[in-house]
Design an enzyme around this catalytic site. Structure first.
Site, mmCIF file in Angstrom:
data_model
loop_
_atom_site.group_PDB
_atom_site.id
_atom_site.type_symbol
_atom_site.label_atom_id
_atom_site.label_comp_id
_atom_site.label_asym_id
_atom_site.label_seq_id
_atom_site.Cartn_x
_atom_site.Cartn_y
_atom_site.Cartn_z
ATOM 1 N N GLU A 187 29.918 42.703 33.561
ATOM 2 C CA GLU A 187 28.670 42.479 34.295
ATOM 3 C C GLU A 187 27.405 42.846 33.532
ATOM 4 O OE1 GLU A 187 29.324 44.510 38.029
ATOM 5 O OE2 GLU A 187 31.005 43.197 38.550
ATOM 6 N N ASN A 224 33.805 40.116 31.388
ATOM 7 C CA ASN A 224 34.127 39.830 32.795
ATOM 8 C C ASN A 224 32.846 39.860 33.637
ATOM 9 O OD1 ASN A 224 36.366 39.569 34.767
ATOM 10 N ND2 ASN A 224 35.718 41.575 35.518
ATOM 11 N N HIS A 265 34.177 36.077 43.079
ATOM 12 C CA HIS A 265 33.819 36.613 44.408
ATOM 13 C C HIS A 265 32.964 35.548 45.087
ATOM 14 C CE1 HIS A 265 35.568 40.491 43.643
ATOM 15 N NE2 HIS A 265 34.833 40.678 42.557
ATOM 16 N N GLU A 291 39.041 38.320 39.828
ATOM 17 C CA GLU A 291 38.820 39.142 41.030
ATOM 18 C C GLU A 291 38.624 38.243 42.247
ATOM 19 O OE1 GLU A 291 35.736 42.108 40.472
ATOM 20 O OE2 GLU A 291 36.349 42.527 38.410
ATOM 21 N N ASP A 331 38.169 36.442 45.525
ATOM 22 C CA ASP A 331 38.216 36.515 46.980
ATOM 23 C C ASP A 331 37.144 35.570 47.513
ATOM 24 O OD1 ASP A 331 35.882 38.113 46.570
ATOM 25 O OD2 ASP A 331 36.945 39.972 47.034
#
Ligand SMILES: *[C@@H]1O[C@H](CO)[C@@H](O)[C@H](O)[C@H]1NC(C)=O
Ligand SMILES: *[C@@H]1O[C@H](CO)[C@@H](O)[C@H](O)[C@H]1NC(C)=O
Length: 413
Positions: free
Chosen positions: A150, A191, A227, A257, A259
């Site tokens: 990030e 990432n 996300h 990750e 979702d």
């Protein structure tokens, strides 16, 4: 006797990819893994662990929190791995793929780093010491490490972290060089989230990869966290376009990750269907791009998700509900993996392969399907014959009929 055993083995071989569990299907579809994060505190939930412990369902683990800087080096030069080791030990004992997460990150960073007054050389030494120590501890165990997490902010600017303030973008190649020195045989990843929308933030991370390479530092992969939001998830084709922007730079990609949250809960049944479609698009885009190696969801069950505490009112972002029942999204992911795993490019390839491989273990004559297959029109037995996005044959060879399994997958049975 021999013939019914033959048919039983044929049925078993065919049934497995079509109704199998997610990791097994993902591997059959050409990915390295399907996996999840897991937090230490959730390992005592037997209902959750019954899902996690099924290695046909979950083939890869990543610690949700334990390896973050605040846990492993809470005070300078004091490294502790008690918390960090729990999930890696579980993954190793089960022979699962382990993703390791994460090294240089502005969040869950201890105060002594975040609020220290550093010169550039001092902070470089802090990063190098952290990476050397942590990666040495896990050397040889991690399929991949999220080396930098990030570094771009939501507007697409470089994130205003202690690392960027003190070092500019130099912390990027410095982190990757330190990682390579510590463990030469793990995949080194950058990432980040919101790369999926192909906006300014995606451009910035393309720039980050180029900066790392231009400095002579190694980078093997870009993790797209995934996300996402129900109804706002990009199309399968647009997602694949983003993945290809990165693979064109010579790195592999993965969803790390995933979702897909509902903005308000409880979700209606139509919202659950939209969520299923969104999941199918994300997983499908990985299947569409050479160099996309796997999919990791950020939790298996809605019972344990970071979403409700982070996004007020939002939730139900995962594949199993909080009672550990499979949601429509699970079926969608299973189906899109099964469609690829059973082979869709050549109508009769599945049948041919099965007959050939079964014959190798049998001295009996090949069954009648071998002789009828080549002379009939339409999709062969077991082949896909419909579903959202399907552009192949929609009819089946006699005597089989096209039977809908769900919105994403119909099969000749
Ligand atoms: C899951 O696996 C772990 C480690 O092998 C074991 O300790 C635990 O009892 C298992 N739990 C369930 C519910 O299967
Ligand atoms: C750094 O200091 C500020 C101001 O005292 C504080 O609000 C913040 O929480 C500190 N950062 C960390 C990571 O502890």
């Amino acid at each position: 006797m021999v013939k019914s055993a033959y048919i039983a083995s044929l049925l078993a071989a065919c049934a497995t990819p079509a109704v199998g569990q997610l990791h097994q299907l993902a591997v059959n579809a050409g990915l390295k893994y399907f996996g999840t994060c897991l937090d230490n505190s959730h390992t005592s939930d037997a209902a959750l662990m019954a899902i996690i412990n099924n290695s046909a369902e979950v083939g890869q683990l990543v610690p949700e929190n334990g390896q973050k800087w605040a846990y492993v080096q809470p005070t300078q030069n004091s490294f502790t791995y008690t918390t960090a080791d729990v999930i890696p030990n579980l993954a190793t004992s089960k022979n699962l793929v382990l993703r390791c997460h994460t090294l240089t990150w502005h969040s869950q960073l201890p105060n002594w780093v975040a609020n220290g007054s550093w010169t550039k050389a001092q902070l470089q030494a802090v990063i190098e010491a952290h990476i050397a120590n942590v990666m040495a501890h896990y050397k040889g165990k991690c399929y991949a490490w999220d080396v930098v997490n990030e570094a771009a902010d939501d507007s697409g600017a470089w994130r205003d972290s202690v690392f960027y303030r003190v070092m500019g973008t130099d912390f990027l190649p410095i982190s990757f060089k330190a990682a390579k020195a510590a463990d030469a045989n793990t995949k080194l990843y950058y990432n980040d989230y919101n790369l999926e929308y192909n906006g300014a933030k995606t451009d910035r991370v393309v720039e980050a990869v180029n900066i790392i390479k231009a400095a002579g530092a190694p980078i093997d992969g870009v993790g797209l966290q995934g996300h996402l939001i129900v109804g706002s998830t990009p199309s399968r084709a647009n997602l694949a376009t983003v993945l290809r922007r990165f693979t064109a730079l010579g790195v592999e990609v993965a969803y790390t990750e995933l979702d897909i949250r509902h903005s308000s809960v409880p979700a209606s049944s139509s919202a659950l269907t939209t969520q299923a479609n969104d999941y199918a698009n994300v997983v499908g885009s990985c299947l569409d791009v050479t160099g996309c190696v796997g999919v990791t969801v950020w939790g298996m069950s809605d019972k344990y998700s970071w979403v409700p505490s982070t996004f007020s009112g939002a939730g139900e972002a995962l594949l199993y509900d909080s009672n550990m029942n499979k949601k429509a999204a699970w079926t969608a992911v299973s189906s899109v993996l099964a469609a690829k795993a059973t082979g869709t490019a050549k109508p009769s390839s599945t049948t041919t392969t099965l007959v050939t491989s079964t014959k190798a273990t049998s001295t009996t004559a090949a069954p009648a399907t071998t002789t009828t297959a080549s002379s009939s029109t339409g999709q062969a037995r077991w082949g896909q014959c419909g579903g959202i996005g399907w552009t192949g044959p929609t009819t089946c060879q006699s005597p089989y009929t096209c039977q809908k399994q769900n919105d994403w997958y119909s099969q000749c049975l």
